[in-house]
Design a protein around this motif. Sequence first.
Motif, PDB file in Angstrom:
ATOM      1  N   GLU A 115       0.979  -1.218   0.059  1.00  0.00           N
ATOM      2  CA  GLU A 115      -0.002   0.053   0.046  1.00  0.00           C
ATOM      3  C   GLU A 115       0.892   1.208   0.089  1.00  0.00           C
ATOM      4  OE1 GLU A 115      -3.725   0.006  -0.070  1.00  0.00           O
ATOM      5  OE2 GLU A 115      -2.949  -1.791  -0.868  1.00  0.00           O
ATOM      6  N   GLY A 116       2.241   0.991   0.417  1.00  0.00           N
ATOM      7  CA  GLY A 116       3.144   2.231   0.020  1.00  0.00           C
ATOM      8  C   GLY A 116       3.451   2.653   1.447  1.00  0.00           C
ATOM      9  N   GLY A 117       4.574   3.591   1.642  1.00  0.00           N
ATOM     10  CA  GLY A 117       4.977   4.213   2.745  1.00  0.00           C
ATOM     11  C   GLY A 117       5.644   3.189   3.684  1.00  0.00           C
ATOM     12  N   GLU A 118       6.100   3.747   4.879  1.00  0.00           N
ATOM     13  CA  GLU A 118       6.824   2.896   5.751  1.00  0.00           C
ATOM     14  C   GLU A 118       6.080   1.748   6.489  1.00  0.00           C
ATOM     15  OE1 GLU A 118       9.227   5.015   8.473  1.00  0.00           O
ATOM     16  OE2 GLU A 118       9.769   6.581   6.836  1.00  0.00           O
ATOM     17  N   VAL A 119       6.909   0.743   6.826  1.00  0.00           N
ATOM     18  CA  VAL A 119       5.920  -0.325   7.288  1.00  0.00           C
ATOM     19  C   VAL A 119       6.149  -0.465   8.991  1.00  0.00           C
ATOM     20  CG1 VAL A 119       5.762  -3.233   7.512  1.00  0.00           C
ATOM     21  CG2 VAL A 119       6.330  -1.818   5.349  1.00  0.00           C
ATOM     22  N   PRO A 120       5.227  -0.196   9.792  1.00  0.00           N
ATOM     23  CA  PRO A 120       5.223  -0.162  11.243  1.00  0.00           C
ATOM     24  C   PRO A 120       5.885  -1.279  11.828  1.00  0.00           C
ATOM     25  CG  PRO A 120       2.965   0.752  10.384  1.00  0.00           C
ATOM     26  CD  PRO A 120       3.809   0.084   9.232  1.00  0.00           C
ATOM     27  N   GLU A 121       6.727  -1.164  12.884  1.00  0.00           N
ATOM     28  CA  GLU A 121       7.240  -2.264  13.530  1.00  0.00           C
ATOM     29  C   GLU A 121       7.123  -2.197  15.024  1.00  0.00           C
ATOM     30  OE1 GLU A 121      11.427  -2.920  12.294  1.00  0.00           O
ATOM     31  OE2 GLU A 121      10.870  -3.417  10.399  1.00  0.00           O
ATOM     32  N   SER A 122       6.812  -3.216  15.666  1.00  0.00           N
ATOM     33  CA  SER A 122       6.530  -2.830  17.150  1.00  0.00           C
ATOM     34  C   SER A 122       7.859  -3.063  17.938  1.00  0.00           C
ATOM     35  CB  SER A 122       5.859  -4.439  17.551  1.00  0.00           C
ATOM     36  OG  SER A 122       6.704  -5.484  17.440  1.00  0.00           O
ATOM     37  N   GLY A 123       8.936  -3.446  17.202  1.00  0.00           N
ATOM     38  CA  GLY A 123      10.183  -3.558  18.159  1.00  0.00           C
ATOM     39  C   GLY A 123      10.321  -4.428  19.178  1.00  0.00           C
ATOM     40  N   LEU A 124       9.154  -5.429  19.125  1.00  0.00           N
ATOM     41  CA  LEU A 124       9.362  -6.557  19.912  1.00  0.00           C
ATOM     42  C   LEU A 124      10.031  -7.755  19.699  1.00  0.00           C
ATOM     43  CD1 LEU A 124       5.730  -5.947  21.335  1.00  0.00           C
ATOM     44  CD2 LEU A 124       7.792  -5.044  22.621  1.00  0.00           C
ATOM     45  N   THR A 125      10.407  -8.512  20.586  1.00  0.00           N
ATOM     46  CA  THR A 125      11.066  -9.764  19.983  1.00  0.00           C
ATOM     47  C   THR A 125       9.559 -10.868  19.826  1.00  0.00           C
ATOM     48  OG1 THR A 125      11.035 -10.760  22.236  1.00  0.00           O
ATOM     49  CG2 THR A 125      12.983  -9.621  21.433  1.00  0.00           C
ATOM     50  N   LEU A 126       9.972 -11.800  19.156  1.00  0.00           N
ATOM     51  CA  LEU A 126       8.795 -12.948  19.037  1.00  0.00           C
ATOM     52  C   LEU A 126       8.300 -13.591  20.432  1.00  0.00           C
ATOM     53  CD1 LEU A 126       7.134 -14.699  17.194  1.00  0.00           C
ATOM     54  CD2 LEU A 126       8.928 -16.185  17.028  1.00  0.00           C
ATOM     55  N   PRO A 127       9.174 -13.673  21.185  1.00  0.00           N
ATOM     56  CA  PRO A 127       8.420 -14.136  22.496  1.00  0.00           C
ATOM     57  C   PRO A 127       7.612 -13.135  23.236  1.00  0.00           C
ATOM     58  CG  PRO A 127      10.841 -14.867  22.471  1.00  0.00           C
ATOM     59  CD  PRO A 127      10.640 -14.005  21.193  1.00  0.00           C
ATOM     60  N   GLN A 128       8.235 -11.935  23.268  1.00  0.00           N
ATOM     61  CA  GLN A 128       7.227 -10.813  23.847  1.00  0.00           C
ATOM     62  C   GLN A 128       5.884 -10.501  23.219  1.00  0.00           C
ATOM     63  OE1 GLN A 128      10.379  -7.784  23.289  1.00  0.00           O
ATOM     64  NE2 GLN A 128      10.492  -7.309  25.356  1.00  0.00           N
ATOM     65  N   GLU A 129       6.046 -10.821  21.655  1.00  0.00           N
ATOM     66  CA  GLU A 129       4.574 -10.670  21.095  1.00  0.00           C
ATOM     67  C   GLU A 129       3.893 -11.769  21.124  1.00  0.00           C
ATOM     68  OE1 GLU A 129       5.955 -10.551  17.019  1.00  0.00           O
ATOM     69  OE2 GLU A 129       6.433  -8.281  16.777  1.00  0.00           O
ATOM     70  N   LEU A 130       4.122 -13.008  21.395  1.00  0.00           N
ATOM     71  CA  LEU A 130       3.488 -14.052  21.749  1.00  0.00           C
ATOM     72  C   LEU A 130       2.943 -14.065  23.099  1.00  0.00           C
ATOM     73  CD1 LEU A 130       5.786 -17.045  20.232  1.00  0.00           C
ATOM     74  CD2 LEU A 130       3.419 -16.160  19.424  1.00  0.00           C
ATOM     75  N   TRP A 131       3.781 -13.359  24.074  1.00  0.00           N
ATOM     76  CA  TRP A 131       3.212 -13.237  25.462  1.00  0.00           C
ATOM     77  C   TRP A 131       2.019 -11.998  25.396  1.00  0.00           C
ATOM     78  CZ3 TRP A 131       2.073 -14.266  30.080  1.00  0.00           C
ATOM     79  CH2 TRP A 131       1.882 -13.178  31.074  1.00  0.00           C
ATOM     80  N   ILE A 132       2.205 -11.161  24.577  1.00  0.00           N
ATOM     81  CA  ILE A 132       1.250  -9.933  24.645  1.00  0.00           C
ATOM     82  C   ILE A 132      -0.026 -10.321  23.889  1.00  0.00           C
ATOM     83  CG2 ILE A 132       0.774  -7.812  23.716  1.00  0.00           C
ATOM     84  CD1 ILE A 132       3.504  -7.023  24.171  1.00  0.00           C
TER      85      ILE A 132
END
Length: 281
Positions: A115-132
């Motif tokens: 869709e264009g533009g920058e791609v947002p990133e959470s800045g979290l590791t995979l284990p952190q993302e899974l926990w959240i």
Amino acid sequence: MRDLAGGFGYLLAGQRWVLRHGRWLGFGLLPGLVSLVLYAGALIGLGYGADDLTAWATPFADGWSSPWLGLFRGFLTALVFCLGLFLAVITFTAVTLLVGQPFYESLSEQVDRTEGGEVPESGLTLPQELWISARDSLRILGRVLLFGILLFGLGFVPVIGQTVVPVLGFCVSGFFLAQELTSVALMRRRVQLTEQLALLRGRRMLALGFGVPLVVSFLVPLVAVFLMPGAVAGATLMVRDLVGEDAEQGPEQGQGQAHSHSQAQGQGPAQGQAPGKQLSA
């Protein structure tokens, strides 16, 4: 009504996106297939055991004469199975997203990229993302259970229980299903669960237009699996609307202009501030 149609439009746009990018369709099917096997086994078990569960829960009716005993317990058995199906529809998405977190996050990123533009990133590791993701899913499940118990009780009310309650059930399921799907893209934008729910409540009809047709579709197990990749893609497109990245655009417009609003304000993901926080400021 415009938002209701718009939500359905984002759902269709997401399905078209994965059909145009066939590799991502196949990529996104794997987690759904794993979840399908697990849920099919659970629902089959519930189907076989619902009669015994109902009989165990209503010992006071053992002495009732025919046909009242059969009608009463048959009605309760149907309600138990419907409640199980209701919970399965809601939790299927949460479990599938948890199982397929890396798959669906990559898919969502690719939608933003095309869709264009920058791609947002959470800045979290995979284990952190899974926990959240797991923590938020449990919090949502608690809300769903409260609504489920309330609707289960209302199911005993004559007329209303057979007409209004099923409609409310689909609406509740659709709203929380939309939340689960949009959480993939919103988490990458560092929008917390409370802000996610506030965004969707602010555009309730948009969420229902997106989620309710999916709930109806997800009643057919194989359909749920094949629609999941497109649902994640459509939810990402809808998130861009919710956070104002595509404020001037519909679900089929805006190629290459996704972040024009946030860049103009100097508050896009590249500056490290989540869009959800901008909205609440």
